[in-house]
Design an enzyme around this catalytic site. Structure first.
Site, mmCIF file in Angstrom:
data_model
loop_
_atom_site.group_PDB
_atom_site.id
_atom_site.type_symbol
_atom_site.label_atom_id
_atom_site.label_comp_id
_atom_site.label_asym_id
_atom_site.label_seq_id
_atom_site.Cartn_x
_atom_site.Cartn_y
_atom_site.Cartn_z
ATOM 1 C CG HIS A 200 -48.003 -7.866 -22.881
ATOM 2 N ND1 HIS A 200 -48.853 -7.783 -21.803
ATOM 3 C CD2 HIS A 200 -47.322 -9.023 -22.734
ATOM 4 C CE1 HIS A 200 -48.684 -8.838 -21.033
ATOM 5 N NE2 HIS A 200 -47.752 -9.607 -21.563
ATOM 6 C CG ASP A 201 -49.738 -11.691 -23.638
ATOM 7 O OD1 ASP A 201 -48.607 -11.513 -24.126
ATOM 8 O OD2 ASP A 201 -49.930 -12.071 -22.466
ATOM 9 C CG ASP B 243 -45.826 -8.674 -15.946
ATOM 10 O OD1 ASP B 243 -45.981 -9.820 -15.515
ATOM 11 O OD2 ASP B 243 -46.372 -8.227 -16.963
HETATM 12 C C1 NOJ Z 1 -48.187 -14.354 -20.223
HETATM 13 C C2 NOJ Z 1 -47.469 -13.131 -20.676
HETATM 14 O O1 NOJ Z 1 -48.341 -12.041 -20.626
HETATM 15 C C3 NOJ Z 1 -46.933 -13.441 -22.039
HETATM 16 O O2 NOJ Z 1 -46.459 -12.293 -22.698
HETATM 17 C C4 NOJ Z 1 -45.881 -14.506 -21.915
HETATM 18 O O3 NOJ Z 1 -45.452 -14.892 -23.191
HETATM 19 C C5 NOJ Z 1 -46.396 -15.732 -21.181
HETATM 20 N N1 NOJ Z 1 -47.213 -15.415 -20.050
HETATM 21 C C6 NOJ Z 1 -45.261 -16.573 -20.688
HETATM 22 O O4 NOJ Z 1 -44.610 -15.942 -19.631
#
Ligand code: NOJ
Length: 561
Positions: free
Chosen positions: A334-335, A98
């Site tokens: 994870h989001d 990532d």
């Molecule tokens: C997307 C990422 O997946 C997320 O976890 C993060 O908070 C934001 N971008 C900012 O980098």
């Protein structure tokens, strides 16, 4: 279409912080992942994407990088990372890192210098608004307690831009030296043996640095009140992506996947068209906002989402990319909340079957599937009740924004039980022992209390488990060319509860029938043989299947002449 390893791959996403802790500090780490490589290999996946483990103050769990070329000590060392790269390769899996280059941490040396003086060489590596011009034009900052994206810096008497938190200043891609530095850094990782990148927030890198005022009217008219779309439409985005591809990817067998908030299906071919040489694939957002109430922050309709809307998004994306570029599929990461809680039914009765149905969808659609760690066990949302239980900056900051405005924080907390990111970040449930076998210390975030029932050890010995099913269907996907390169054809587009489609090529034809409801449904496939079912039997009488709640069936049909 060209054949590529990443088109044929099934990706498994590991969230290192919550996967496995080797040293008892309550935070997952690289040695923890290393100790479970055989488990990962047993899933049959081809590639592993790991979330950021670079040096970071951890404001946003590693999406605020302060050193791109070193591993954060809480996760391990560069030697551990090399062992991870080698260990995955030995097991015939690839590794995708990532990478966060839209912004850095404010502790990154570049920013530390930039913020000292306008004369510093790094000042131009970030975006600034000089205070002598007055207040900067409004921009939305996602993780800002007031929702604003400019932060005042006294030493330079100017404001810097941060689309995320004030500790995540946005990099200025208009600066050629910065871009060269980023490309060199990416190449240094490829030289270590990594097989590609998931580029975080990559569609946000280009900004209109004339900073036009954005009035409510413009927003409504032009950008439909949709910040993701606005931020993703920067004037030089395609130019930068092409330059990055040429500098870093050209001539290598690595993959570049863009996290692409704000990109519509219609625009997707501009990013992943095979002749474009910008990105290989993108993670789109239209799929995961299905069922969100418009104009509200991550609020889902309590009556659930409509299958018609869900089916329409995936069908549109398939059509938009058909013959042009390659798609991806995901229902959790994870989001996102847990896949089964958001898209299936996580109650005891249907958790297993609905999770299996969702995996059937992911693994039989056209596009590269990403499976998120823990979803293969049917892990569920933790549904925190109090703000203090959350660790996620997004939940905490939006809560503050609402509180400051005197808004409905209780309602927000109820919504977060369904959609909050921490639901997907609780520790991986390895076994029924202490802290689910994740750590011997105190976990950084609470373990879901259902780990005694839902855990990997229990599922290893249960041939009917979600885990066993995922392994089986991943294997079938890898054996069946039609599931990778075959066409997609929607069947019965009007059915309110059943999503059915065919995957076909000249030699094979598979019919996928998915009952997205907790009720029985009738479906007439017309014949064929059952290849996959998430129940022990298929009730098939006179050409009609009586689908059980959340039943998924894949039927082999005679190929078309
Ligand atoms: C997307 C990422 O997946 C997320 O976890 C993060 O908070 C934001 N971008 C900012 O980098």
């Amino acid at each position: 279409m060209d054949r590529k390893w990443w088109k044929e791959a099934v990706i498994y996403q590991v969230y290192p912080r919550s996967f496995k802790d080797s040293d008892g500090n309550g935070v997952g780490d690289l040695k923890g992942i290393l100790s479970e490589l055989d488990y990962i290999a047993s899933l049959g996946v081809d590639a592993v994407w790991i979330n950021p483990v670079y040096v970071s103050p951890g404001e946003d769990n590693g999406y605020d990088i302060s050193d791109y070329r070193a591993i954060d000590p809480q996760y391990g060392t560069m030697e551990d990372m090399q062992r991870l790269i080698d260990g995955l390769h030995e097991r015939k899996m690839r590794i995708i890192l990532d990478m966060v280059v839209n912004h850095t941490s404010d502790e990154r040396e570049w920013f530390q210098r930039a913020r000292q003086s306008r004369d510093d060489a790094h000042y131009g590596w970030y975006h600034w608004w000089p205070a002598e011009k007055g207040e900067p034009p409004y921009r939305c900052g996602f993780f800002d307690s007031e929702g604003k994206a400019w932060q005042y810096n006294a030493a330079t008497n100017s404001w810097y831009l941060h689309y995320f938190s004030p500790h995540q200043p946005d990099l200025n891609w208009g600066n050629a030296e910065l871009r060269r530095e980023i490309y060199a850094m990416l190449i240094s990782w490829l030289d270590k043996g990594v097989d590609g990148f998931r580029m975080d927030a990559i569609t946000f890198i280009s900004k209109d640095a004339s900073w036009p005022e954005i009035t409510a009217a413009t927003l409504k008219q032009k950008y439909c009140n949709d910040w993701g779309h606005y931020y993703a439409s920067g004037p030089k985005l395609h130019e930068y992506l092409r330059e990055m591809y040429a500098a870093v990817l050209e001539g290598r067998d690595a993959v570049i996947i863009g996290e692409s908030s704000g990109v519509s299906a219609e625009k997707a071919p501009d990013f992943v068209g095979e002749d474009r040489k910008e990105l290989d694939m993108i993670y789109q957002f239209e799929g995961i906002i299905v069922g969100y109430l418009p104009g509200q922050f991550k609020k889902v309709d309590r009556d659930g989402y409509r299958l018609a809307e869900f089916r329409d998004v995936y069908t549109r994306w398939d059509r938009a990319l058909d013959g042009k570029g390659w798609n991806t599929l995901y229902l959790g990461n994870h989001d996102q909340p847990r896949m089964v809680s958001r898209w299936g039914d996580d109650g005891d009765e249907f958790r297993g079957v609905s999770a299996k149905l969702l995996f059937t969808f992911l693994l039989t659609m056209r596009g590269t599937p990403s499976l998120y760690n823990g979803d293969e066990l049917g892990m569920t949302n933790i549904r925190f009740r109090r703000i203090g239980e959350y660790r996620d900056i997004e939940t905490r900051r939006v809560f503050e924004q609402i509180r400051k405005k005197g808004g409905a924080t209780e309602e927000f907390l109820r919504d977060q039980q369904l959609t909050g990111r921490d639901n997907g970040r609780t520790p991986f449930q390895w076994n029924a022992g202490l802290h689910a076998g994740f750590t011997e210390g105190e976990p950084w975030i609470a373990v879901n209390g259902n780990y005694r029932a839902i855990n990997a050890a229990a599922q290893e010995v249960d041939p009917e488990s979600v885990l066993a099913y995922v392994r089986r269907v991943v294997r079938i996907r890898r054996e069946r060319e039609v599931l990778v390169y075959g066409g997609y054809r929607l069947i019965d587009p009007e059915d309110a509860e059943v999503y059915a489609y065919e995957r076909w090529n000249e030699a094979e034809r598979l019919l996928v029938v998915l009952n997205f409801s907790g009720r029985e449904q009738l479906f007439r496939p017309g014949g064929g043989e059952v290849l996959i079912s998430n129940y022990a039997g298929v009730a098939w009488v006179a050409g009609v299947i009586r689908l059980k709640p959340w039943q998924a069936v894949v039927i082999e049909l005679p190929a078309e002449k």
